[in-house]
Design an enzyme around this catalytic site. Sequence first.
Site, PDB file in Angstrom:
ATOM      1  N   HIS A  72      10.052  17.420  14.687  1.00 35.81           N
ATOM      2  CA  HIS A  72      10.410  17.293  16.112  1.00 35.81           C
ATOM      3  C   HIS A  72      11.247  18.500  16.528  1.00 35.81           C
ATOM      4  O   HIS A  72      12.236  18.824  15.881  1.00 35.81           O
ATOM      5  CB  HIS A  72      11.228  16.022  16.351  1.00 35.81           C
ATOM      6  CG  HIS A  72      10.380  14.790  16.460  1.00 35.81           C
ATOM      7  ND1 HIS A  72      10.825  13.629  17.052  1.00 35.81           N
ATOM      8  CD2 HIS A  72       9.108  14.545  16.062  1.00 35.81           C
ATOM      9  CE1 HIS A  72       9.855  12.722  17.012  1.00 35.81           C
ATOM     10  NE2 HIS A  72       8.808  13.247  16.410  1.00 35.81           N
ATOM     11  N   TYR A 200      17.477   8.846  23.530  1.00 36.92           N
ATOM     12  CA  TYR A 200      18.799   8.206  23.419  1.00 36.92           C
ATOM     13  C   TYR A 200      19.241   7.898  24.843  1.00 36.92           C
ATOM     14  O   TYR A 200      19.443   8.822  25.641  1.00 36.92           O
ATOM     15  CB  TYR A 200      19.814   9.147  22.786  1.00 36.92           C
ATOM     16  CG  TYR A 200      19.636   9.374  21.288  1.00 36.92           C
ATOM     17  CD1 TYR A 200      20.333   8.608  20.365  1.00 36.92           C
ATOM     18  CD2 TYR A 200      18.784  10.371  20.813  1.00 36.92           C
ATOM     19  CE1 TYR A 200      20.190   8.818  18.999  1.00 36.92           C
ATOM     20  CE2 TYR A 200      18.639  10.590  19.443  1.00 36.92           C
ATOM     21  CZ  TYR A 200      19.347   9.808  18.540  1.00 36.92           C
ATOM     22  OH  TYR A 200      19.202  10.023  17.190  1.00 36.92           O
ATOM     23  N   PRO A 292      24.952   4.736  13.385  1.00 37.29           N
ATOM     24  CA  PRO A 292      23.633   5.367  13.311  1.00 37.29           C
ATOM     25  C   PRO A 292      23.291   6.335  14.457  1.00 37.29           C
ATOM     26  O   PRO A 292      22.282   7.032  14.380  1.00 37.29           O
ATOM     27  CB  PRO A 292      22.671   4.177  13.322  1.00 37.29           C
ATOM     28  CG  PRO A 292      23.434   3.076  13.968  1.00 37.29           C
ATOM     29  CD  PRO A 292      24.871   3.293  13.638  1.00 37.29           C
ATOM     30  N   LYS A 296      22.822  10.292  10.930  1.00 39.71           N
ATOM     31  CA  LYS A 296      23.442  11.136   9.910  1.00 39.71           C
ATOM     32  C   LYS A 296      23.583  10.488   8.532  1.00 39.71           C
ATOM     33  O   LYS A 296      23.841  11.180   7.543  1.00 39.71           O
ATOM     34  CB  LYS A 296      24.833  11.589  10.381  1.00 39.71           C
ATOM     35  CG  LYS A 296      24.793  12.585  11.513  1.00 39.71           C
ATOM     36  CD  LYS A 296      24.251  13.918  11.033  1.00 39.71           C
ATOM     37  CE  LYS A 296      23.873  14.822  12.159  1.00 39.71           C
ATOM     38  NZ  LYS A 296      22.625  15.533  11.974  1.00 39.71           N
ATOM     39  N   TYR A 383      22.988  18.049  15.473  1.00 41.53           N
ATOM     40  CA  TYR A 383      21.875  17.114  15.263  1.00 41.53           C
ATOM     41  C   TYR A 383      20.938  17.629  14.165  1.00 41.53           C
ATOM     42  O   TYR A 383      20.519  16.866  13.287  1.00 41.53           O
ATOM     43  CB  TYR A 383      21.106  16.884  16.568  1.00 41.53           C
ATOM     44  CG  TYR A 383      20.235  15.648  16.516  1.00 41.53           C
ATOM     45  CD1 TYR A 383      20.703  14.430  16.999  1.00 41.53           C
ATOM     46  CD2 TYR A 383      18.962  15.688  15.946  1.00 41.53           C
ATOM     47  CE1 TYR A 383      19.930  13.284  16.924  1.00 41.53           C
ATOM     48  CE2 TYR A 383      18.180  14.542  15.865  1.00 41.53           C
ATOM     49  CZ  TYR A 383      18.665  13.345  16.352  1.00 41.53           C
ATOM     50  OH  TYR A 383      17.901  12.209  16.267  1.00 41.53           O
TER      51      TYR A 383
HETATM   52  C1  PHB Z   1      15.474   5.358  13.548  1.00 42.41           C
HETATM   53  O1  PHB Z   1      14.361   5.857  13.739  1.00 42.41           O
HETATM   54  O2  PHB Z   1      15.596   4.294  12.935  1.00 42.41           O
HETATM   55  C2  PHB Z   1      16.673   6.060  14.071  1.00 42.41           C
HETATM   56  C3  PHB Z   1      16.516   7.282  14.676  1.00 42.41           C
HETATM   57  C4  PHB Z   1      17.627   7.940  15.177  1.00 42.41           C
HETATM   58  C5  PHB Z   1      18.871   7.366  15.069  1.00 42.41           C
HETATM   59  C6  PHB Z   1      19.034   6.145  14.447  1.00 42.41           C
HETATM   60  C7  PHB Z   1      17.926   5.484  13.949  1.00 42.41           C
HETATM   61  O3  PHB Z   1      19.950   8.012  15.582  1.00 42.41           O
END
Ligand code: PHB
Length: 388
Positions: A72, A200, A292, A296, A383
């Site tokens: 990505h 997000y 989460p 990380k 990130y």
């Molecule tokens: C996930 O795909 O489970 C996932 C992706 C990004 C995050 C947390 C979980 O920040």
Amino acid sequence: MRCQVAIIGGGPSGLLLSQLLHKAGIDTVVLERRSKEYVLSRIRAGVLEWGSVELLREAGVGARMDAEGFPHDGTYLACRNRGFRIDFSKLTGKKVMVYGQTEVTQDLYAAREAEDGRVITEVDGVTIHGADSDAPYVTFVKDGQEQRLDCDYVAGCDGFHGVSRKTIPDNVLKEYERVYPFGWLGVLSETPPVSHELIYAQNRRGFALCSMRNANLSRYYVQCPLTDKVDDWTDQAFWDELKRRIPEEAADSIITGPTIEKSIAPLRSFVAEPMRWGRLFLVGDAAHIVPPTGAKGLNLAFSDVHYLYNGLVQFYQGDDEGVQKYSERALARVWKSERFSWSMTTLLHNFPEHTGFEMHMQEAELDYLEHSVAAQTSLAENYIGLPY
Ligand code: PHB
Ligand code: APR
């Protein structure tokens, strides 16, 4: 039984460390409390920093990730109905790989098995002895029989609830913790992801995240009160709430369907210092937890593995500097990832104690991020992963 490095815990940290050390000619035994099937049934996050991608390749377990994972180049942030993109490739020259932790763990188990690695599952009563001496050993029970494993070093890769951290005396160990007043309700659904990159979303109803595992497997989350139970949430209630929190365009195009997994996880920031006591090292979730937001957890575990692996290789070549400095080096990166995960969490969630002032701060920060290349570059470099 004897080995050079005894590894407690057969999660991703323990298995990757074992695999890398094996490639360097260093002999390990992994002791795992659960069955392999149980370890592989745990669903966790799915975004790999490029450093993690390269470490997996170095360990010889990158083939399926390279074939099936999704690189990505960016991610979307949304605030109410407005969305904007952070272009990782343009801002940092790097990207991330979307590939589930469960798949990573499966590839690691397959590699250890293919190379006859000693991974002993379903062990009880693991106890670490003499970590502050020159001759540490581990005792455990397998099939009702107590066994002893002598070693040069012990790597505590046994997660937040393991025994390794608890082995370090209270007067040595310092713990730092922040528990957040909400959880994430996550679902897996056999539907095409709503967006080709993650979204997000900050919203006054609560945070939401749109993620994925593959072209026909979506992973979605909504912030929820810690008092909620999974059974309180029907599939319909979940989809309705998710749609209310993401930008309209995404809500209108999302394909919903039955969910195949649904769970609620609490959010916590935690760090234990030091990460070495004598001949015992703490690695991954045994030493630190991140919320989460920012994905990380696994990546931070892998940067610990990187420092420890290099330190141990150096040790067996006659130089113990990397082993001596392990805790200091690992923690420098741990605190920066903790900061990033905490700041993303603070920026994007609804906190019960927030007043109108904090809400304006969140909106102002998102507005700043949308229009400042400097702010976007800072988010992007964190990130995609700070350098080791
Ligand atoms: C996930 O795909 O489970 C996932 C992706 C990004 C995050 C947390 C979980 O920040
Ligand atoms: N004896 C042996 N094994 C143990 C013990 C014990 N006393 N206690 C725990 N374990 C095992 C667990 O069953 C688990 O398989 O240790 C393993 C630890 O694995 P994880 O919890 O996955 O931790 P880690 O390998 O550090 O993985 C990094 O980062 O944020 C996270 O989700 C992410 O789980 C991922 C982690």
